[in-house]
Design a protein around this motif. Structure first.
Motif, mmCIF file in Angstrom:
data_model
loop_
_atom_site.group_PDB
_atom_site.id
_atom_site.type_symbol
_atom_site.label_atom_id
_atom_site.label_comp_id
_atom_site.label_asym_id
_atom_site.label_seq_id
_atom_site.Cartn_x
_atom_site.Cartn_y
_atom_site.Cartn_z
ATOM 1 N N ARG A 219 8.292 3.554 0.102
ATOM 2 C CA ARG A 219 8.968 3.758 -1.170
ATOM 3 C C ARG A 219 7.963 3.702 -2.321
ATOM 4 O O ARG A 219 6.930 3.039 -2.226
ATOM 5 C CB ARG A 219 10.046 2.688 -1.388
ATOM 6 C CG ARG A 219 11.244 2.809 -0.472
ATOM 7 C CD ARG A 219 12.299 1.763 -0.778
ATOM 8 N NE ARG A 219 11.837 0.411 -0.503
ATOM 9 C CZ ARG A 219 11.454 -0.455 -1.416
ATOM 10 N NH1 ARG A 219 11.462 -0.129 -2.705
ATOM 11 N NH2 ARG A 219 11.057 -1.675 -1.076
ATOM 12 N N LYS A 220 8.287 4.366 -3.400
ATOM 13 C CA LYS A 220 7.433 4.354 -4.576
ATOM 14 C C LYS A 220 7.248 2.922 -5.062
ATOM 15 O O LYS A 220 8.208 2.169 -5.204
ATOM 16 C CB LYS A 220 8.064 5.212 -5.676
ATOM 17 C CG LYS A 220 7.183 5.351 -6.916
ATOM 18 C CD LYS A 220 7.831 6.253 -7.950
ATOM 19 C CE LYS A 220 6.948 6.393 -9.188
ATOM 20 N NZ LYS A 220 7.571 7.273 -10.214
ATOM 21 N N GLY A 221 6.017 2.560 -5.322
ATOM 22 C CA GLY A 221 5.727 1.220 -5.817
ATOM 23 C C GLY A 221 5.382 0.221 -4.741
ATOM 24 O O GLY A 221 5.032 -0.920 -5.055
ATOM 25 N N VAL A 222 5.475 0.607 -3.481
ATOM 26 C CA VAL A 222 5.112 -0.299 -2.380
ATOM 27 C C VAL A 222 3.629 -0.126 -2.082
ATOM 28 O O VAL A 222 3.209 0.941 -1.629
ATOM 29 C CB VAL A 222 5.952 -0.015 -1.113
ATOM 30 C CG1 VAL A 222 5.441 -0.844 0.068
ATOM 31 C CG2 VAL A 222 7.416 -0.302 -1.378
ATOM 32 N N PRO A 223 2.814 -1.148 -2.318
ATOM 33 C CA PRO A 223 1.372 -1.017 -2.087
ATOM 34 C C PRO A 223 0.989 -1.276 -0.640
ATOM 35 O O PRO A 223 1.779 -1.796 0.151
ATOM 36 C CB PRO A 223 0.786 -2.091 -2.998
ATOM 37 C CG PRO A 223 1.841 -3.161 -2.992
ATOM 38 C CD PRO A 223 3.167 -2.439 -2.914
ATOM 39 N N THR A 228 -2.785 -11.593 0.058
ATOM 40 C CA THR A 228 -3.925 -12.376 0.513
ATOM 41 C C THR A 228 -3.406 -13.546 1.330
ATOM 42 O O THR A 228 -2.202 -13.788 1.403
ATOM 43 C CB THR A 228 -4.739 -12.908 -0.683
ATOM 44 O OG1 THR A 228 -3.901 -13.762 -1.450
ATOM 45 C CG2 THR A 228 -5.241 -11.775 -1.543
ATOM 46 N N ARG A 229 -4.293 -14.295 1.924
ATOM 47 C CA ARG A 229 -3.862 -15.388 2.792
ATOM 48 C C ARG A 229 -3.125 -16.480 2.043
ATOM 49 O O ARG A 229 -2.300 -17.180 2.600
ATOM 50 C CB ARG A 229 -5.083 -15.990 3.518
ATOM 51 C CG ARG A 229 -5.706 -15.022 4.502
ATOM 52 C CD ARG A 229 -6.795 -15.688 5.285
ATOM 53 N NE ARG A 229 -7.453 -14.726 6.165
ATOM 54 C CZ ARG A 229 -8.404 -15.045 7.019
ATOM 55 N NH1 ARG A 229 -8.813 -16.297 7.114
ATOM 56 N NH2 ARG A 229 -8.960 -14.133 7.784
ATOM 57 N N ASP A 230 -3.446 -16.665 0.755
ATOM 58 C CA ASP A 230 -2.784 -17.736 0.021
ATOM 59 C C ASP A 230 -1.513 -17.261 -0.654
ATOM 60 O O ASP A 230 -0.870 -17.994 -1.379
ATOM 61 C CB ASP A 230 -3.725 -18.346 -1.021
ATOM 62 C CG ASP A 230 -4.152 -17.324 -2.077
ATOM 63 O OD1 ASP A 230 -3.711 -16.159 -2.010
ATOM 64 O OD2 ASP A 230 -4.945 -17.711 -2.961
ATOM 65 N N GLY A 231 -1.115 -15.980 -0.406
ATOM 66 C CA GLY A 231 0.151 -15.489 -0.916
ATOM 67 C C GLY A 231 0.101 -14.827 -2.270
ATOM 68 O O GLY A 231 1.112 -14.429 -2.809
ATOM 69 N N THR A 232 -1.081 -14.706 -2.888
ATOM 70 C CA THR A 232 -1.158 -14.031 -4.184
ATOM 71 C C THR A 232 -1.198 -12.531 -3.996
ATOM 72 O O THR A 232 -1.752 -12.035 -3.024
ATOM 73 C CB THR A 232 -2.424 -14.490 -4.940
ATOM 74 O OG1 THR A 232 -3.567 -14.222 -4.143
ATOM 75 C CG2 THR A 232 -2.364 -15.963 -5.238
ATOM 76 N N PRO A 233 -0.601 -11.773 -4.923
ATOM 77 C CA PRO A 233 -0.540 -10.309 -4.765
ATOM 78 C C PRO A 233 -1.919 -9.697 -4.764
ATOM 79 O O PRO A 233 -2.812 -10.090 -5.514
ATOM 80 C CB PRO A 233 0.267 -9.867 -5.998
ATOM 81 C CG PRO A 233 1.036 -11.072 -6.416
ATOM 82 C CD PRO A 233 0.148 -12.241 -6.088
ATOM 83 N N GLU A 234 -2.075 -8.748 -3.870
ATOM 84 C CA GLU A 234 -3.321 -7.997 -3.839
ATOM 85 C C GLU A 234 -3.037 -6.703 -3.070
ATOM 86 O O GLU A 234 -2.263 -6.699 -2.130
ATOM 87 C CB GLU A 234 -4.432 -8.771 -3.128
ATOM 88 C CG GLU A 234 -5.740 -8.008 -3.040
ATOM 89 C CD GLU A 234 -6.786 -8.800 -2.280
ATOM 90 O OE1 GLU A 234 -7.607 -9.453 -2.942
ATOM 91 O OE2 GLU A 234 -6.760 -8.755 -1.040
ATOM 92 N N GLY A 235 -3.641 -5.637 -3.434
ATOM 93 C CA GLY A 235 -3.426 -4.429 -2.673
ATOM 94 C C GLY A 235 -3.877 -3.190 -3.411
ATOM 95 O O GLY A 235 -4.204 -3.241 -4.599
ATOM 96 N N ASN A 236 -3.855 -2.084 -2.728
ATOM 97 C CA ASN A 236 -4.196 -0.818 -3.338
ATOM 98 C C ASN A 236 -3.024 -0.343 -4.175
ATOM 99 O O ASN A 236 -1.862 -0.591 -3.849
ATOM 100 C CB ASN A 236 -4.472 0.215 -2.256
ATOM 101 C CG ASN A 236 -5.608 -0.226 -1.354
ATOM 102 O OD1 ASN A 236 -6.520 -0.877 -1.815
ATOM 103 N ND2 ASN A 236 -5.513 0.100 -0.065
ATOM 104 N N PRO A 237 -3.268 0.352 -5.271
ATOM 105 C CA PRO A 237 -2.164 0.901 -6.037
ATOM 106 C C PRO A 237 -1.448 1.966 -5.209
ATOM 107 O O PRO A 237 -2.064 2.656 -4.405
ATOM 108 C CB PRO A 237 -2.863 1.533 -7.262
ATOM 109 C CG PRO A 237 -4.255 1.792 -6.789
ATOM 110 C CD PRO A 237 -4.574 0.696 -5.830
ATOM 111 N N PRO A 238 -0.122 2.079 -5.366
ATOM 112 C CA PRO A 238 0.617 3.077 -4.600
ATOM 113 C C PRO A 238 0.179 4.477 -4.962
ATOM 114 O O PRO A 238 -0.266 4.732 -6.083
ATOM 115 C CB PRO A 238 2.069 2.819 -4.982
ATOM 116 C CG PRO A 238 1.993 2.119 -6.312
ATOM 117 C CD PRO A 238 0.727 1.319 -6.280
ATOM 118 N N VAL A 239 0.302 5.397 -3.997
ATOM 119 C CA VAL A 239 -0.059 6.791 -4.249
ATOM 120 C C VAL A 239 1.181 7.653 -4.173
ATOM 121 O O VAL A 239 2.195 7.230 -3.661
ATOM 122 C CB VAL A 239 -1.098 7.264 -3.211
ATOM 123 C CG1 VAL A 239 -2.387 6.492 -3.357
ATOM 124 C CG2 VAL A 239 -0.580 7.131 -1.793
#
Length: 239
Positions: A219-223, A228-239
């Motif tokens: 879905r749009k917006g799903v990276p 990360t292992r500690d639960g903080t958001p991280e990822g590539n921007p959606p395409v």
């Protein structure tokens, strides 16, 4: 052996994983109604009638008339709902239960169903092309499940999951480790011509298909690579 039993990964885009639940229910129902050994002749007819037989799929052989149930092409879907025994069924359903809901969450209900079936078909085709003269019916949801593994690793490689190590010891570790070990085992088994009763090419075909499809079907917006292992958001921007 590693068996997933739970993950710390709440749903965000859907409220309930209806398709995942339905797939589990259908797999169990088919096994109970057609494969429980009430009549051995029914078990055999089900495997040959609804299983994907490489030689029949590739038109290298013709299925005896008494076993014909579906066109050969449709058995590339029907085989996904048959299993070789309770352990085979339970293992596949455990993977579907743990990982299916989050992949369904990332794709949406309709696209998730299409994704799962396409992964199964791709795995069946990979098996048929690798063993075009085989007369043994391919059964099991493993190719579709392999697609889920590929997609889950693309989406949530560091979300912590509970697994049973050696079917006894529960441990909580990032998904990339047990699923990466599972993938490595598939490749190693294929390279060393391991257990010939296991369709390794079906697993690899489903895995690669799932890893690629999730990039385009999410879905749009799903990276990708979202935690990360500690639960903080991280990822590539959606395409």
């Amino acid at each position: 052996m590693l068996l997933p039993i739970n993950d710390d990964n709440p749903l965000e885009g859907i409220t309930h994983a209806y398709v995942t639940w339905a797939l589990i229910a259908v797999n169990i129902a088919v096994f109970v109604l057609l494969q429980q050994g009430y009549k051995p002749e029914i078990d055999v007819a089900s495997a040959f009638g609804y299983g994907a037989i490489p030689a029949v799929v590739t038109h290298a052989a013709v299925l005896p008339v008494e076993y014909e149930r579906l066109p050969a092409e449709l058995t590339l879907v029907s085989y996904m709902f048959l299993h070789g025994g309770w352990l085979h069924l339970a293992g596949n359903m455990a993977f579907l239960w743990v990982f299916g809901d989050n992949v369904e969450d990332a794709l949406g209900h309709v696209r998730f169903l299409a994704f799962y079936l396409v992964c199964g078909v791709a795995g069946g085709l990979a098996h048929a092309l690798a063993m075009p003269d085989s007369a043994a019916p391919l059964v099991g949801a493993s190719a579709g499940i392999s697609g889920l593994v590929g997609a889950y690793l693309m989406l949530h490689p560091n979300v912590r999951i509970w697994v049973l190590m050696f079917m006894r010891v529960p441990v909580r570790i990032p998904a990339i480790w047990p699923l990466g070990a599972w993938i490595a085992f598939q490749i190693w088994s294929l390279a060393t011509a391991g257990d010939q009763d296991t369709a390794w090419w079906a697993h690899i075909g489903g895995l690669l298909t799932g890893a690629v499809l999730v990039i385009f079907l999410r879905r749009k917006g799903v990276p990708l690579w979202v935690m990360t292992r500690d639960g903080t958001p991280e990822g590539n921007p959606p395409v």
